[in-house]
Design a protein around this motif. Structure first.
Motif, short mmCIF file in Angstrom:
data_model
loop_
_atom_site.label_atom_id
_atom_site.label_comp_id
_atom_site.label_asym_id
_atom_site.label_seq_id
_atom_site.Cartn_x
_atom_site.Cartn_y
_atom_site.Cartn_z
N ALA A 162 7.01 -10.16 -12.23
CA ALA A 162 6.24 -11.35 -12.71
C ALA A 162 7.18 -12.58 -12.92
N PHE A 163 8.37 -12.22 -13.66
CA PHE A 163 9.33 -13.51 -13.78
C PHE A 163 9.78 -14.00 -12.41
N LEU A 164 10.22 -12.96 -11.48
CA LEU A 164 10.74 -13.57 -10.25
C LEU A 164 9.57 -14.17 -9.45
N ALA A 165 8.30 -13.88 -9.44
CA ALA A 165 7.16 -14.51 -8.94
C ALA A 165 6.96 -15.94 -9.16
N LEU A 166 7.70 -16.22 -10.47
CA LEU A 166 7.67 -17.83 -10.76
C LEU A 166 8.36 -18.71 -9.76
N PHE A 167 9.19 -18.18 -9.08
CA PHE A 167 10.13 -18.62 -8.24
C PHE A 167 9.82 -18.68 -6.65
N SER A 168 8.94 -17.75 -6.18
CA SER A 168 8.74 -17.53 -4.87
C SER A 168 7.21 -17.41 -4.67
N ASN A 169 6.61 -17.99 -3.78
CA ASN A 169 5.20 -18.01 -3.43
C ASN A 169 4.85 -16.68 -3.05
N HIS A 170 5.80 -16.03 -2.06
CA HIS A 170 5.58 -14.47 -1.75
C HIS A 170 5.66 -13.61 -2.64
N LEU A 171 6.40 -13.73 -3.83
CA LEU A 171 6.43 -12.63 -4.69
C LEU A 171 5.20 -12.76 -5.70
N PHE A 172 4.79 -14.14 -5.79
CA PHE A 172 3.62 -14.24 -6.59
C PHE A 172 2.35 -13.61 -6.04
N LEU A 173 2.43 -13.67 -4.60
CA LEU A 173 1.27 -13.00 -3.98
C LEU A 173 1.24 -11.53 -4.06
N LEU A 174 2.50 -10.91 -3.86
CA LEU A 174 2.64 -9.48 -4.02
C LEU A 174 2.36 -9.22 -5.44
N PHE A 175 2.84 -10.17 -6.40
CA PHE A 175 2.40 -9.55 -7.88
C PHE A 175 0.98 -9.47 -8.07
N ALA A 176 0.23 -10.61 -7.68
CA ALA A 176 -1.27 -10.73 -7.71
C ALA A 176 -1.91 -9.53 -7.24
N PHE A 177 -1.47 -9.23 -5.94
CA PHE A 177 -1.89 -8.00 -5.45
C PHE A 177 -1.86 -6.67 -6.15
N LEU A 178 -0.56 -6.37 -6.45
CA LEU A 178 -0.46 -5.32 -7.36
C LEU A 178 -1.05 -5.18 -8.61
N MET A 179 -1.17 -6.32 -9.22
CA MET A 179 -1.93 -6.49 -10.47
C MET A 179 -3.24 -6.35 -10.39
N ASN A 180 -3.93 -6.58 -9.27
CA ASN A 180 -5.17 -6.36 -8.97
C ASN A 180 -5.45 -4.94 -8.56
N ALA A 181 -4.67 -4.33 -7.97
CA ALA A 181 -4.50 -2.91 -7.34
C ALA A 181 -4.51 -2.11 -8.62
N LEU A 182 -3.73 -2.41 -9.52
CA LEU A 182 -3.52 -1.52 -11.11
C LEU A 182 -4.89 -1.82 -11.57
N HIS A 183 -5.44 -3.21 -11.65
CA HIS A 183 -6.61 -3.20 -12.46
C HIS A 183 -7.89 -2.37 -11.92
N GLN A 184 -7.72 -2.23 -10.60
CA GLN A 184 -8.94 -1.52 -9.93
C GLN A 184 -8.64 0.02 -10.31
N ILE A 185 -7.47 0.49 -10.34
CA ILE A 185 -7.09 1.77 -10.54
C ILE A 185 -7.69 2.15 -12.02
N LEU A 186 -7.15 1.30 -13.08
CA LEU A 186 -7.45 1.53 -14.35
C LEU A 186 -8.79 1.54 -14.85
N LYS A 187 -9.42 0.67 -13.95
CA LYS A 187 -10.75 0.35 -14.21
C LYS A 187 -11.76 1.74 -13.52
N TRP A 188 -11.12 2.18 -12.56
CA TRP A 188 -11.70 3.34 -12.06
C TRP A 188 -11.64 4.52 -12.80
N LEU A 189 -10.20 4.53 -13.32
CA LEU A 189 -10.00 5.79 -14.45
C LEU A 189 -10.85 5.69 -15.93
#
Length: 194
Positions: A162-189
């Motif tokens: 998340a900190f590194l995503a502040l400096f790179s759009n690609h890392l921001f997109l990766l972070f957003a994807f991973l957070m969404n995936a984690l959200h879906q996993i936790l929601k399912w659990l």
């Protein structure tokens, strides 16, 4: 996933990750202190962040004075010291949750195996924060294994990303994807009837 909430709000866990990183790279104490103060300033001087900084200073001063206190003693004294400085924080849910979580996770330090320290810490964490979390949502026993599995991933994976995503759009997109995936996993659990 109320058990993981302390990893998403500004708390001592964020400072702990920063401390682990700065310790790994062997940064000098004053540089580490400056990083902690910058993070404290950036967080808006949130009560849990102030408590951690007080605890960090207690820990460092105990090394300098050769007074060795257990982690639970440092955590207890840091919380009490912080409340002495800011008595109005006795009504701060974020402060109380952060302090309770820190106290719970420092229990069991005398156990020999890491596995049982983690299990005991998570059980105590669940019991200690139960009255506080129940004000937000009903506590779920699944938060215990969820904390064990996802705590490290969040703390040492997604938080630095998340900190590194502040400096790179690609890392921001990766972070957003991973957070969404984690959200879906936790929601399912937590919506699945076990």
């Amino acid at each position: 996933a109320s058990g993981l909430i302390h990893l998403f709000v500004v708390s001592g866990s964020h400072f702990l990750v920063l401390e682990c990183i700065t310790d790994f790279f062997k940064f000098p104490f004053l540089f580490r202190l400056a990083i902690h103060f910058l993070f404290l300033f950036a967080s808006g001087f949130q009560p849990p962040a102030v408590r951690f900084l007080v605890q960090f200073l207690i820990f460092r001063s105990s090394i300098i004075t050769n007074q060795h206190y257990r982690a639970d003693q440092q955590t207890l004294f840091a919380g009490l010291s912080t409340l002495f400085l800011f008595p109005e924080w006795t009504s701060s849910l974020s402060f109380l949750l952060s302090w309770a979580a820190s106290l719970a996770l420092t229990c069991g330090g005398e156990l020999r195996t890491r596995f049982w320290r983690i299990i005991l810490g998570q059980l105590i964490l669940f019991i200690v924060i139960f009255p506080l979390v129940s004000q937000i949502q009903p506590p779920n026993l699944l938060s215990i294994p969820t904390n064990i599995v996802f705590g490290g991933i969040l703390g040492f994976g997604l938080l630095p990303l998340a900190f590194l995503a502040l400096f790179s759009n690609h890392l921001f997109l990766l972070f957003a994807f991973l957070m969404n995936a984690l959200h879906q996993i936790l929601k399912w659990l937590f919506q699945t009837e076990w």
